[in-house]
Design a protein around this motif. Structure first.
Motif, short mmCIF file in Angstrom:
data_model
loop_
_atom_site.label_atom_id
_atom_site.label_comp_id
_atom_site.label_asym_id
_atom_site.label_seq_id
_atom_site.Cartn_x
_atom_site.Cartn_y
_atom_site.Cartn_z
N ASN A 182 32.69 41.60 56.73
CA ASN A 182 33.26 41.80 55.40
C ASN A 182 34.04 43.12 55.31
OD1 ASN A 182 32.27 39.39 54.38
ND2 ASN A 182 30.38 40.29 53.59
N LYS A 183 33.55 44.16 55.99
CA LYS A 183 34.27 45.44 56.01
C LYS A 183 35.61 45.29 56.71
CE LYS A 183 30.17 48.42 55.92
NZ LYS A 183 29.33 49.37 56.71
N LYS A 184 35.62 44.57 57.83
CA LYS A 184 36.86 44.37 58.57
C LYS A 184 37.87 43.60 57.73
CE LYS A 184 34.78 42.47 62.12
NZ LYS A 184 34.45 41.89 63.43
N ALA A 185 37.41 42.53 57.11
CA ALA A 185 38.30 41.70 56.30
C ALA A 185 38.85 42.47 55.11
CB ALA A 185 37.57 40.44 55.84
N LYS A 186 37.99 43.24 54.46
CA LYS A 186 38.44 44.02 53.29
C LYS A 186 39.50 45.04 53.69
CE LYS A 186 36.75 46.68 49.32
NZ LYS A 186 37.87 47.63 49.34
N LEU A 187 39.28 45.69 54.82
CA LEU A 187 40.22 46.70 55.29
C LEU A 187 41.61 46.10 55.48
CD1 LEU A 187 40.83 49.56 56.36
CD2 LEU A 187 40.00 48.78 58.61
N LEU B 204 34.93 41.76 67.44
CA LEU B 204 36.05 42.67 67.20
C LEU B 204 35.56 43.91 66.47
CD1 LEU B 204 39.28 42.82 67.40
CD2 LEU B 204 39.20 42.31 64.96
N PRO B 205 35.77 45.10 67.02
CA PRO B 205 35.30 46.31 66.36
C PRO B 205 36.16 46.69 65.16
CG PRO B 205 36.42 46.86 68.40
CD PRO B 205 36.34 45.37 68.35
N LEU B 206 35.57 47.42 64.24
CA LEU B 206 36.28 47.86 63.04
C LEU B 206 37.49 48.72 63.40
CD1 LEU B 206 36.28 47.94 59.90
CD2 LEU B 206 34.83 49.97 60.07
N TYR B 207 37.38 49.51 64.45
CA TYR B 207 38.50 50.39 64.80
C TYR B 207 39.74 49.61 65.25
CZ TYR B 207 36.90 50.02 69.73
OH TYR B 207 36.52 49.57 70.97
N SER B 208 39.54 48.38 65.73
CA SER B 208 40.70 47.56 66.08
C SER B 208 41.46 47.14 64.83
CB SER B 208 40.26 46.32 66.87
OG SER B 208 39.85 46.67 68.18
N VAL B 209 40.73 46.80 63.78
CA VAL B 209 41.38 46.46 62.51
C VAL B 209 42.09 47.68 61.96
CG1 VAL B 209 41.04 45.53 60.19
CG2 VAL B 209 39.61 44.73 62.07
N GLN B 210 41.45 48.85 62.09
CA GLN B 210 42.09 50.08 61.63
C GLN B 210 43.38 50.35 62.40
OE1 GLN B 210 40.87 52.27 58.98
NE2 GLN B 210 43.06 52.70 59.24
N ALA B 211 43.41 50.02 63.68
CA ALA B 211 44.62 50.21 64.49
C ALA B 211 45.76 49.36 63.96
CB ALA B 211 44.33 49.87 65.95
#
Length: 353
Positions: A263-268, A334-341
């Motif tokens: 959910n954090k990844k999707a929201k980001l 998939l790690p959160l930092y990948s979404v941040q990238a």
């Protein structure tokens, strides 16, 4: 450093799982034999498949509740056929939410009459139909929980007295549901569990009593349940990697833990899609998939964006050929930092545009 892998399938897998799997290919259990050359009926592999089956039921909170977990072959596409072959005696109900639902409907029509209770094809499958009713005289109701190609996901499942069958290929083990509502769940491993080559089937034992016609052995669920998912040689390596992934998920804290991360990844990502004037979401907001985010970019910016995300070592965000645009698949590993990238690239494009 590994690339940020948003591929829709085969999926990204945990690094520790890949490491263990690669070691097993050379030397499994320190027996100086490869996992992929030992007998599938040897004690070491029987232990693997039994552990995988048990872990699947544990994660779904279905252990010791009258369900069986099977690792079969043929992908979800074979399950389109098997579900109908085994259970469609006169009439079945289907919800059409995309390409894979449509293919399931095509196979089922070979065995009986179909009621398409609702479809989102009128808007190119960009939403999940609601307010439909399921006839009480059908053999079962079939739906697809998450639509990988279009980026939609079912948040509510219908209450019905008929058996509920669900294709969960692209969101299995990603969120907590009351899985006891389902009589049969199937999922190709390559979307969120392991490499292509095996398919998880979770089936309620009572459902087996509804098989009325003669079904060929390989396509009969009874066969595989009776033989403990070992009727024929299973896909040894995909089963092993799937077991490792389920073990990895358990060590993290199970579905409850990974659901929060997802959910954090999707929201980001969705927050950036909605905020950034250069990008546009494709599907209805209330039906957005947590696993597969689809979006488009303003005209004239695609080439620049493509160069930027490739330079940032991002992989696999091109949209499906039938939809176009972009699709970022955010599976469990998939790690959160990948979404941040990815979000950072989108922001950088806005600054330069």
């Amino acid at each position: 450093m590994k690339k940020h892998n948003f591929s829709a399938g085969p999926c990204i897998l945990p690094e520790e799982v890949l490491k263990k799997a690669s070691e097993a290919v050379v030397n499994f259990n320190n027996d100086d034999l490869s996992l992929i050359e030992i007998s599938h009926r040897s004690a070491p592999f029987v232990e693997v498949i039994e552990k995988g089956r048990k872990l699947a039921l544990e994660h779904l909170n279905l252990l010791d509740k009258g369900y069986q977990a099977l690792f079969l072959q043929g992908g979800a596409s074979t399950q389109f056929l098997m579900t109908a072959y085994n259970f469609l005696n006169t009439k079945a109900a289907y919800l059409n939410t995309g390409t894979w639902s449509s293919k399931a409907i095509k196979e089922a029509k070979l065995f009986g009459n179909l009621v398409e209770v609702a479809s989102s094809e009128d808007k190119n499958f960009t939403y999940i139909p609601k307010g439909y009713s399921i006839p009480n005289d059908v053999d079962y109701f079939h739906c697809t929980s998450n639509n990988t190609i279009y980026g939609t996901q079912m948040n509510v499942f219908p209450e019905t007295d008929v058996p509920l069958i669900c294709d969960m290929s692209s969101d299995i083990f990603s969120r907590q549901l009351d899985f006891s509502k389902f009589d049969l769940i199937y999922a190709g491993a390559q979307k969120n569990m392991g490499p292509a080559g095996t398919t998880l089937v979770v089936i309620k034992e009572e459902l087996l009593d509804r098989i009325c016609r003669e079904v060929p052995s390989m396509l009969n669920y009874k066969t595989h349940v009776e033989k403990d998912s070992m009727f024929n040689t299973p896909s040894v390596f995909p089963v092993y990697v799937s077991m490792l992934t389920l073990e990895w998920l358990k060590n993290l804290g199970g579905i409850n833990f990974i659901e929060e991360v997802n959910n954090k990844k999707a929201k980001l990502l969705y927050d950036e899609i909605d905020r950034n004037p250069l990008f546009n979401g494709i599907v209805a907001k209330e039906d957005r998939s947590v696993m597969n985010a689809t979006f488009t970019i303003n005209e004239g910016l695609q080439s620049r964006f493509d160069s930027m995300w490739k330079e940032a070592r991002i992989n696999g965000i091109n949209g499906h050929r039938s939809v176009g645009g972009y699709r970022a698949s955010m599976y469990n590993a998939l790690p959160l930092y990948s979404v941040q990238a990815l979000v950072d690239v989108m922001k950088e494009l806005e600054r330069k545009a």
